[in-house]
Design a protein around this motif. Structure first.
Motif, mmCIF file in Angstrom:
data_model
loop_
_atom_site.group_PDB
_atom_site.id
_atom_site.type_symbol
_atom_site.label_atom_id
_atom_site.label_comp_id
_atom_site.label_asym_id
_atom_site.label_seq_id
_atom_site.Cartn_x
_atom_site.Cartn_y
_atom_site.Cartn_z
ATOM 1 N N MET A 1 0.787 -1.213 0.211
ATOM 2 C CA MET A 1 0.246 -0.235 0.257
ATOM 3 C C MET A 1 0.926 1.411 -0.064
ATOM 4 O O MET A 1 1.577 1.685 0.858
ATOM 5 C CB MET A 1 -1.078 -0.590 0.882
ATOM 6 N N SER A 2 0.650 2.274 -1.258
ATOM 7 C CA SER A 2 1.220 3.363 -0.703
ATOM 8 C C SER A 2 0.752 4.693 -0.062
ATOM 9 O O SER A 2 -0.361 4.890 -0.311
ATOM 10 C CB SER A 2 1.314 3.910 -2.443
ATOM 11 N N PHE A 3 1.128 4.951 0.740
ATOM 12 C CA PHE A 3 0.971 6.227 1.796
ATOM 13 C C PHE A 3 0.629 7.407 1.410
ATOM 14 O O PHE A 3 -0.216 8.159 1.077
ATOM 15 C CB PHE A 3 1.327 5.973 3.573
ATOM 16 N N GLU A 4 1.497 6.873 0.711
ATOM 17 C CA GLU A 4 1.613 9.083 -0.347
ATOM 18 C C GLU A 4 0.754 8.643 -0.784
ATOM 19 O O GLU A 4 -0.103 10.318 -1.077
ATOM 20 C CB GLU A 4 3.185 8.547 -1.107
ATOM 21 N N LYS A 5 0.129 7.601 -1.781
ATOM 22 C CA LYS A 5 -0.505 7.552 -2.884
ATOM 23 C C LYS A 5 -2.214 7.658 -1.826
ATOM 24 O O LYS A 5 -3.492 8.648 -2.396
ATOM 25 C CB LYS A 5 -1.614 6.520 -3.632
ATOM 26 N N THR A 6 -2.326 7.524 -0.995
ATOM 27 C CA THR A 6 -3.363 8.181 0.097
ATOM 28 C C THR A 6 -3.494 9.515 0.344
ATOM 29 O O THR A 6 -4.729 9.788 0.499
ATOM 30 C CB THR A 6 -3.251 6.955 1.681
ATOM 31 N N LEU A 7 -2.498 9.911 0.790
ATOM 32 C CA LEU A 7 -2.824 11.638 0.145
ATOM 33 C C LEU A 7 -3.131 11.277 -0.297
ATOM 34 O O LEU A 7 -3.701 12.965 0.423
ATOM 35 C CB LEU A 7 -0.720 11.474 1.382
ATOM 36 N N THR A 8 -2.620 11.549 -1.195
ATOM 37 C CA THR A 8 -3.507 12.714 -3.236
ATOM 38 C C THR A 8 -4.788 11.706 -3.044
ATOM 39 O O THR A 8 -5.658 13.030 -3.828
ATOM 40 C CB THR A 8 -2.455 11.890 -4.311
ATOM 41 N N ASP A 9 -4.550 10.545 -2.743
ATOM 42 C CA ASP A 9 -6.117 10.084 -3.053
ATOM 43 C C ASP A 9 -7.111 10.232 -1.472
ATOM 44 O O ASP A 9 -8.668 11.055 -2.337
ATOM 45 C CB ASP A 9 -6.638 8.474 -2.533
ATOM 46 N N LYS A 10 -7.072 10.628 -0.975
ATOM 47 C CA LYS A 10 -7.955 11.915 0.159
ATOM 48 C C LYS A 10 -7.315 13.052 0.350
ATOM 49 O O LYS A 10 -8.746 13.943 1.434
ATOM 50 C CB LYS A 10 -7.738 11.265 1.914
ATOM 51 N N GLY A 11 -6.991 13.715 -0.690
ATOM 52 C CA GLY A 11 -6.919 15.506 -0.727
ATOM 53 C C GLY A 11 -5.894 15.987 0.374
ATOM 54 O O GLY A 11 -6.158 16.923 0.844
ATOM 55 N N ILE A 12 -5.258 15.858 0.922
ATOM 56 C CA ILE A 12 -4.474 15.182 2.462
ATOM 57 C C ILE A 12 -3.246 16.444 2.084
ATOM 58 O O ILE A 12 -2.957 15.791 1.440
ATOM 59 C CB ILE A 12 -4.679 14.394 3.002
ATOM 60 N N THR A 13 -3.343 17.526 2.166
ATOM 61 C CA THR A 13 -1.934 18.186 1.614
ATOM 62 C C THR A 13 -1.039 19.046 3.577
ATOM 63 O O THR A 13 -1.699 18.909 4.113
ATOM 64 C CB THR A 13 -1.902 19.704 1.234
ATOM 65 N N LEU A 14 0.631 18.198 2.879
ATOM 66 C CA LEU A 14 1.287 18.332 4.360
ATOM 67 C C LEU A 14 1.535 19.437 4.467
ATOM 68 O O LEU A 14 2.086 20.344 2.911
ATOM 69 C CB LEU A 14 1.716 17.573 3.609
ATOM 70 N N PRO A 15 2.100 19.963 5.486
ATOM 71 C CA PRO A 15 2.186 21.587 5.407
ATOM 72 C C PRO A 15 4.326 21.859 5.192
ATOM 73 O O PRO A 15 4.577 20.061 5.450
ATOM 74 C CB PRO A 15 2.447 22.042 6.761
ATOM 75 N N ASP A 16 4.913 22.544 4.518
ATOM 76 C CA ASP A 16 5.936 22.706 4.974
ATOM 77 C C ASP A 16 6.302 21.895 5.922
ATOM 78 O O ASP A 16 5.855 22.263 6.984
ATOM 79 C CB ASP A 16 7.323 23.558 4.849
ATOM 80 N N ALA A 17 7.485 21.014 6.476
ATOM 81 C CA ALA A 17 8.077 20.555 7.365
ATOM 82 C C ALA A 17 8.686 21.688 8.448
ATOM 83 O O ALA A 17 9.532 22.306 7.935
ATOM 84 C CB ALA A 17 9.034 19.300 7.603
ATOM 85 N N SER A 82 9.835 9.552 1.750
ATOM 86 C CA SER A 82 8.470 9.237 1.464
ATOM 87 C C SER A 82 7.407 8.235 2.485
ATOM 88 O O SER A 82 8.422 7.631 3.042
ATOM 89 C CB SER A 82 9.126 7.823 0.581
ATOM 90 N N LEU A 83 6.576 8.623 2.490
ATOM 91 C CA LEU A 83 6.005 7.909 3.892
ATOM 92 C C LEU A 83 5.960 6.551 3.254
ATOM 93 O O LEU A 83 5.374 5.579 4.281
ATOM 94 C CB LEU A 83 4.563 8.798 3.957
ATOM 95 N N ASP A 84 5.849 5.637 1.829
ATOM 96 C CA ASP A 84 5.747 4.264 1.214
ATOM 97 C C ASP A 84 7.400 3.706 2.335
ATOM 98 O O ASP A 84 7.286 2.601 2.379
ATOM 99 C CB ASP A 84 6.306 4.170 0.222
ATOM 100 N N ASN A 85 8.024 4.226 3.186
ATOM 101 C CA ASN A 85 8.755 3.544 4.131
ATOM 102 C C ASN A 85 8.273 3.263 5.296
ATOM 103 O O ASN A 85 9.486 2.656 6.754
ATOM 104 C CB ASN A 85 10.369 4.744 3.775
ATOM 105 N N VAL A 86 7.547 3.584 5.763
ATOM 106 C CA VAL A 86 6.587 3.516 7.141
ATOM 107 C C VAL A 86 5.982 2.379 7.379
ATOM 108 O O VAL A 86 5.132 1.276 6.590
ATOM 109 C CB VAL A 86 5.459 4.899 7.539
ATOM 110 N N ARG A 87 6.527 1.624 8.634
ATOM 111 C CA ARG A 87 5.734 0.390 8.244
ATOM 112 C C ARG A 87 4.596 0.564 10.030
ATOM 113 O O ARG A 87 3.397 0.318 9.793
ATOM 114 C CB ARG A 87 7.017 -0.790 9.425
ATOM 115 N N ARG A 88 4.683 1.414 11.073
ATOM 116 C CA ARG A 88 3.712 1.928 11.323
ATOM 117 C C ARG A 88 4.252 2.955 12.727
ATOM 118 O O ARG A 88 4.897 3.607 12.406
ATOM 119 C CB ARG A 88 3.581 0.703 12.440
ATOM 120 N N VAL A 89 2.992 3.539 12.938
ATOM 121 C CA VAL A 89 3.041 5.024 13.913
ATOM 122 C C VAL A 89 3.003 4.060 15.707
ATOM 123 O O VAL A 89 2.241 3.015 15.429
ATOM 124 C CB VAL A 89 1.828 5.460 13.481
ATOM 125 N N VAL A 90 3.626 3.970 16.382
ATOM 126 C CA VAL A 90 3.859 3.332 17.378
ATOM 127 C C VAL A 90 3.610 4.440 18.299
ATOM 128 O O VAL A 90 2.654 4.028 19.173
ATOM 129 C CB VAL A 90 6.073 2.677 17.626
#
Length: 151
Positions: A1-17, A82-90
């Motif tokens: 599953m691509s978490f980057e794609k999930t952001l796009t699909d849900k229309g979620i825009t991240l601020p600058d870090a 890339s968020l696709d490197n995330v395994r889980r929120v601990v």
């Protein structure tokens, strides 16, 4: 599953870090864990300030917590590329600027917790603490720190 794609699909825009405001780093990696420093409530208009139980209600607090979550995810992306490197929120630790008699801190921090599950699905389910604070930096309503597991 691509978490980057999930952001796009849900229309979620991240601020600058956000850059750190003092003598600390925005995130630190130890092995497969990324520790993200506390992110304060802010949006495109600036800081989200207030005190729950006095100048803010639970709904506004949860919205502020969601903004903290967006900043946490932005820092995570900066740390990993890339968020696709995330395994889980601990774990999330949430601090709520609130009056002594305010007891709905968990409902406020749900704004961030719900975002983590929205973006990361089951990998977004996490351990958590939601605590009251008499004051937070710059008078913000919410501050949240996080631990993520990555590849």
């Amino acid at each position: 599953m691509s978490f980057e794609k999930t952001l796009t699909d849900k229309g979620i825009t991240l601020p600058d870090a956000p850059a750190p405001a003092a003598n600390y780093v925005p995130f630190a990696r130890s092995g497969n864990l990324i520790f993200v420093s506390g992110q304060i409530s802010a949006d495109e208009n600036g800081l989200i300030q207030g005190k729950l139980g006095e100048t803010m209600d639970v709904e506004a607090g949860a919205a502020a917590a969601r903004r903290c979550g967006l900043a946490l995810i932005a820092q995570l992306r900066a740390a990993t590329g890339s968020l696709d490197n995330v395994r889980r929120v601990v774990k999330l630790t949430g601090f709520v600027n609130s009056t002594p008699d305010f007891t709905d801190q968990p409902k406020v921090i749900n704004g961030c917790s719900d975002l983590m599950v929205e973006v990361f699905g089951d990998a977004g389910r996490h351990a958590r603490a939601a605590v009251s604070a008499a004051a937070l930096p710059l008078g913000v309503a919410v501050e949240i720190e996080a631990i993520f597991e990555v590849e």
